[in-house]
Design a protein around this motif. Structure first.
Motif, PDB file in Angstrom:
ATOM      1  N   SER A   1       1.453  30.519  -2.506  1.00  4.74           N
ATOM      2  CA  SER A   1       2.236  29.325  -2.816  1.00  4.74           C
ATOM      3  C   SER A   1       1.564  28.576  -3.948  1.00  4.74           C
ATOM      4  O   SER A   1       0.338  28.602  -4.095  1.00  4.74           O
ATOM      5  CB  SER A   1       2.348  28.415  -1.585  1.00  4.74           C
ATOM      6  N   SER A   2       2.371  27.884  -4.744  1.00  8.27           N
ATOM      7  CA  SER A   2       1.820  27.074  -5.835  1.00  8.27           C
ATOM      8  C   SER A   2       0.968  25.935  -5.314  1.00  8.27           C
ATOM      9  O   SER A   2       0.177  25.341  -6.058  1.00  8.27           O
ATOM     10  CB  SER A   2       2.965  26.520  -6.690  1.00  8.27           C
ATOM     11  N   GLY A   3       1.099  25.605  -4.025  1.00  7.66           N
ATOM     12  CA  GLY A   3       0.322  24.515  -3.453  1.00  7.66           C
ATOM     13  C   GLY A   3      -0.912  24.952  -2.693  1.00  7.66           C
ATOM     14  O   GLY A   3      -1.626  24.098  -2.147  1.00  7.66           O
ATOM     15  N   ASP A   4      -1.198  26.243  -2.675  1.00  9.96           N
ATOM     16  CA  ASP A   4      -2.366  26.729  -1.930  1.00  9.96           C
ATOM     17  C   ASP A   4      -3.643  26.052  -2.417  1.00  9.96           C
ATOM     18  O   ASP A   4      -3.971  26.078  -3.615  1.00  9.96           O
ATOM     19  CB  ASP A   4      -2.504  28.238  -2.084  1.00  9.96           C
ATOM     20  N   GLY A   5      -4.377  25.439  -1.490  1.00  7.75           N
ATOM     21  CA  GLY A   5      -5.637  24.800  -1.827  1.00  7.75           C
ATOM     22  C   GLY A   5      -5.521  23.471  -2.526  1.00  7.75           C
ATOM     23  O   GLY A   5      -6.549  22.880  -2.895  1.00  7.75           O
ATOM     24  N   ARG A   6      -4.317  22.973  -2.709  1.00  8.37           N
ATOM     25  CA  ARG A   6      -4.112  21.720  -3.457  1.00  8.37           C
ATOM     26  C   ARG A   6      -4.043  20.541  -2.479  1.00  8.37           C
ATOM     27  O   ARG A   6      -3.263  20.563  -1.530  1.00  8.37           O
ATOM     28  CB  ARG A   6      -2.821  21.800  -4.262  1.00  8.37           C
ATOM     29  N   PRO A   7      -4.843  19.496  -2.701  1.00  7.85           N
ATOM     30  CA  PRO A   7      -4.791  18.326  -1.810  1.00  7.85           C
ATOM     31  C   PRO A   7      -3.614  17.415  -2.151  1.00  7.85           C
ATOM     32  O   PRO A   7      -3.050  17.499  -3.248  1.00  7.85           O
ATOM     33  CB  PRO A   7      -6.121  17.619  -2.103  1.00  7.85           C
ATOM     34  N   ARG A  58       0.853  -1.190   0.000  1.00 13.05           N
ATOM     35  CA  ARG A  58       0.000   0.000   0.000  1.00 13.05           C
ATOM     36  C   ARG A  58       0.898   1.252   0.000  1.00 13.05           C
ATOM     37  O   ARG A  58       2.008   1.227   0.530  1.00 13.05           O
ATOM     38  CB  ARG A  58      -0.914   0.020   1.219  1.00 13.05           C
ATOM     39  N   TYR A  59       0.360   2.326  -0.542  1.00  8.85           N
ATOM     40  CA  TYR A  59       1.165   3.537  -0.761  1.00  8.85           C
ATOM     41  C   TYR A  59       0.315   4.781  -0.557  1.00  8.85           C
ATOM     42  O   TYR A  59      -0.842   4.833  -0.990  1.00  8.85           O
ATOM     43  CB  TYR A  59       1.706   3.501  -2.193  1.00  8.85           C
ATOM     44  N   ALA A  60       0.887   5.775   0.119  1.00  6.36           N
ATOM     45  CA  ALA A  60       0.280   7.101   0.245  1.00  6.36           C
ATOM     46  C   ALA A  60       1.346   8.137  -0.056  1.00  6.36           C
ATOM     47  O   ALA A  60       2.519   7.961   0.315  1.00  6.36           O
ATOM     48  CB  ALA A  60      -0.278   7.314   1.653  1.00  6.36           C
ATOM     49  N   ASN A  61       0.943   9.208  -0.731  1.00  9.25           N
ATOM     50  CA  ASN A  61       1.855  10.318  -1.001  1.00  9.25           C
ATOM     51  C   ASN A  61       1.157  11.601  -0.553  1.00  9.25           C
ATOM     52  O   ASN A  61       0.211  12.065  -1.188  1.00  9.25           O
ATOM     53  CB  ASN A  61       2.218  10.384  -2.482  1.00  9.25           C
ATOM     54  N   LEU A  62       1.625  12.162   0.551  1.00  9.68           N
ATOM     55  CA  LEU A  62       1.006  13.341   1.161  1.00  9.68           C
ATOM     56  C   LEU A  62       1.645  14.644   0.703  1.00  9.68           C
ATOM     57  O   LEU A  62       1.208  15.721   1.111  1.00  9.68           O
ATOM     58  CB  LEU A  62       1.100  13.237   2.692  1.00  9.68           C
ATOM     59  N   ALA A  63       2.666  14.554  -0.142  1.00  2.00           N
ATOM     60  CA  ALA A  63       3.433  15.738  -0.537  1.00  2.00           C
ATOM     61  C   ALA A  63       2.602  16.704  -1.369  1.00  2.00           C
ATOM     62  O   ALA A  63       1.790  16.289  -2.194  1.00  2.00           O
ATOM     63  CB  ALA A  63       4.681  15.316  -1.308  1.00  2.00           C
ATOM     64  N   VAL A  64       2.850  17.997  -1.148  1.00  7.04           N
ATOM     65  CA  VAL A  64       2.183  19.061  -1.901  1.00  7.04           C
ATOM     66  C   VAL A  64       3.224  20.115  -2.257  1.00  7.04           C
ATOM     67  O   VAL A  64       3.997  20.558  -1.388  1.00  7.04           O
ATOM     68  CB  VAL A  64       1.049  19.708  -1.092  1.00  7.04           C
ATOM     69  N   ARG A  65       3.232  20.512  -3.500  1.00  5.28           N
ATOM     70  CA  ARG A  65       4.187  21.504  -3.994  1.00  5.28           C
ATOM     71  C   ARG A  65       4.141  22.799  -3.173  1.00  5.28           C
ATOM     72  O   ARG A  65       3.085  23.213  -2.688  1.00  5.28           O
ATOM     73  CB  ARG A  65       3.902  21.809  -5.457  1.00  5.28           C
ATOM     74  N   GLY A  66       5.301  23.425  -3.026  1.00  7.06           N
ATOM     75  CA  GLY A  66       5.378  24.737  -2.395  1.00  7.06           C
ATOM     76  C   GLY A  66       5.365  24.742  -0.883  1.00  7.06           C
ATOM     77  O   GLY A  66       5.500  25.802  -0.265  1.00  7.06           O
ATOM     78  N   LYS A  67       5.211  23.590  -0.237  1.00  8.50           N
ATOM     79  CA  LYS A  67       5.068  23.573   1.210  1.00  8.50           C
ATOM     80  C   LYS A  67       6.386  23.863   1.920  1.00  8.50           C
ATOM     81  O   LYS A  67       7.449  23.336   1.564  1.00  8.50           O
ATOM     82  CB  LYS A  67       4.514  22.233   1.683  1.00  8.50           C
ATOM     83  N   LEU A  68       6.314  24.706   2.941  1.00  9.27           N
ATOM     84  CA  LEU A  68       7.432  24.951   3.836  1.00  9.27           C
ATOM     85  C   LEU A  68       7.463  23.857   4.900  1.00  9.27           C
ATOM     86  O   LEU A  68       6.480  23.141   5.114  1.00  9.27           O
ATOM     87  CB  LEU A  68       7.300  26.328   4.480  1.00  9.27           C
ATOM     88  N   ILE A  69       8.589  23.748   5.598  1.00  7.68           N
ATOM     89  CA  ILE A  69       8.725  22.644   6.538  1.00  7.68           C
ATOM     90  C   ILE A  69       7.720  22.751   7.680  1.00  7.68           C
ATOM     91  O   ILE A  69       7.193  21.745   8.156  1.00  7.68           O
ATOM     92  CB  ILE A  69      10.182  22.547   7.069  1.00  7.68           C
ATOM     93  N   GLY A  70       7.385  23.973   8.119  1.00 10.15           N
ATOM     94  CA  GLY A  70       6.367  24.115   9.153  1.00 10.15           C
ATOM     95  C   GLY A  70       5.009  23.622   8.694  1.00 10.15           C
ATOM     96  O   GLY A  70       4.250  23.013   9.467  1.00 10.15           O
ATOM     97  N   GLN A  71       4.676  23.865   7.427  1.00 10.61           N
ATOM     98  CA  GLN A  71       3.414  23.378   6.868  1.00 10.61           C
ATOM     99  C   GLN A  71       3.427  21.863   6.728  1.00 10.61           C
ATOM    100  O   GLN A  71       2.406  21.205   6.946  1.00 10.61           O
ATOM    101  CB  GLN A  71       3.165  24.035   5.514  1.00 10.61           C
TER     102      GLN A  71
END
Length: 261
Positions: free
Chosen positions: A239-245, A49-62
């Motif tokens: 950010s380019s990732g704003d609102g992106r799941p 099984r695999y999940a990818n939670l990464a989202v473009r533009g995220k800072l480390i705090g996010q």
């Protein structure tokens, strides 16, 4: 006798690098090294099984606020965490805060996964990297220190000359090409003990000389299409990732599909 570990689950945490930009598929979605690695692991275990939670533009705090708790709750065999570079590449940054967020992420993930993998991210040759190199190397020192303290594995992509070759990078000069992602997937697989498919460190053939005019034209295209919008987002707090799941928010069976979800 095959002694290769049989991993049953993999969760990827991070930003655009782990989301898969700019390994674009025909349907416009992104694949990337994590999907490639998941496809390979799935071939070895039908229960994978695999999940990818990464989202473009995220800072480390996010990343800590939005991804780490979910990843820890999945209790996967393998968790990869790559973050902090977006912070380090900003005009000003607080390296102490970056260190604190990274330590929080590692401390929360390490006890809840079988294998935690951190990375020294690759860097493209050129003036931008030279400007930010001290920050990047400070970040990677933090990564090495945390790995030693928490028993994590470090994949050193920064130390691989082939991944600094400009031909491994998209015209935006921020993200790897499909070939760069393929080699990254192989590097992580090697760190996990998978049999080698090829030597990911092999240099590219010598590049043909590029005339001065063509180089300047490429620089102008880069500034107009990529650098100016990036600066605009920084100035407006967007950010380019704003609102992106996330591309794969749930830990689900993976059959090696090449689409982004």
């Amino acid at each position: 006798m095959d002694t290769t570990p049989a991993y049953t689950s993999f969760v990827a945490v991070g930003d655009s690098f782990t989301e898969g930009m700019s390994d674009r598929l025909p349907d416009g979605s992104y694949r990337g090294w994590a999907d490639l690695l998941a496809a390979r692991l799935a071939l070895r275990n039908p229960e994978f099984r695999y999940a990818n939670l990464a989202v473009r533009g995220k800072l480390i705090g996010q990343i800590v606020a939005e991804q780490v708790e979910a990843a820890a709750g999945m209790r996967a065999d393998v968790v990869t965490l790559v973050g902090g570079l977006n912070d380090a590449l900003r005009p000003s940054c607080d390296m102490g805060r970056i260190r604190g967020h990274l330590e929080e992420a590692v401390a929360r993930l390490a006890p809840h996964c079988g294998r935690l993998v951190l990375m020294r991210s690759p860097g493209r040759r050129g003036p931008v990297l030279e400007r930010f190199r001290p920050r990047m190397e400070e970040l990677f020192t933090v990564v090495d220190d945390l790995a030693a303290r928490y028993g994590a594995t470090v994949v050193d992509l920064y130390g691989a000359p082939v991944l600094s070759d400009p031909r491994m990078w998209d015209p935006d000069r921020l993200h790897l090409t499909a070939e760069g992602h393929r080699r990254t997937a192989e590097a992580v697989g090697e760190a996990l003990g998978l049999p080698a498919s090829f030597d990911w460190r092999t240099p590219l053939p010598p590049a043909a000389p590029v005339p001065w005019g063509a180089r300047r034209a490429a620089d102008l295209r880069f500034a107009r299409r990529h650098l100016a919008p990036w600066i605009g987002r920084r100035l407006t707090g967007r950010s380019s990732g704003d609102g992106r799941p996330p591309k794969r928010p749930d830990l689900l069976p993976y059959e090696g599909r090449t689409a982004g979800s």
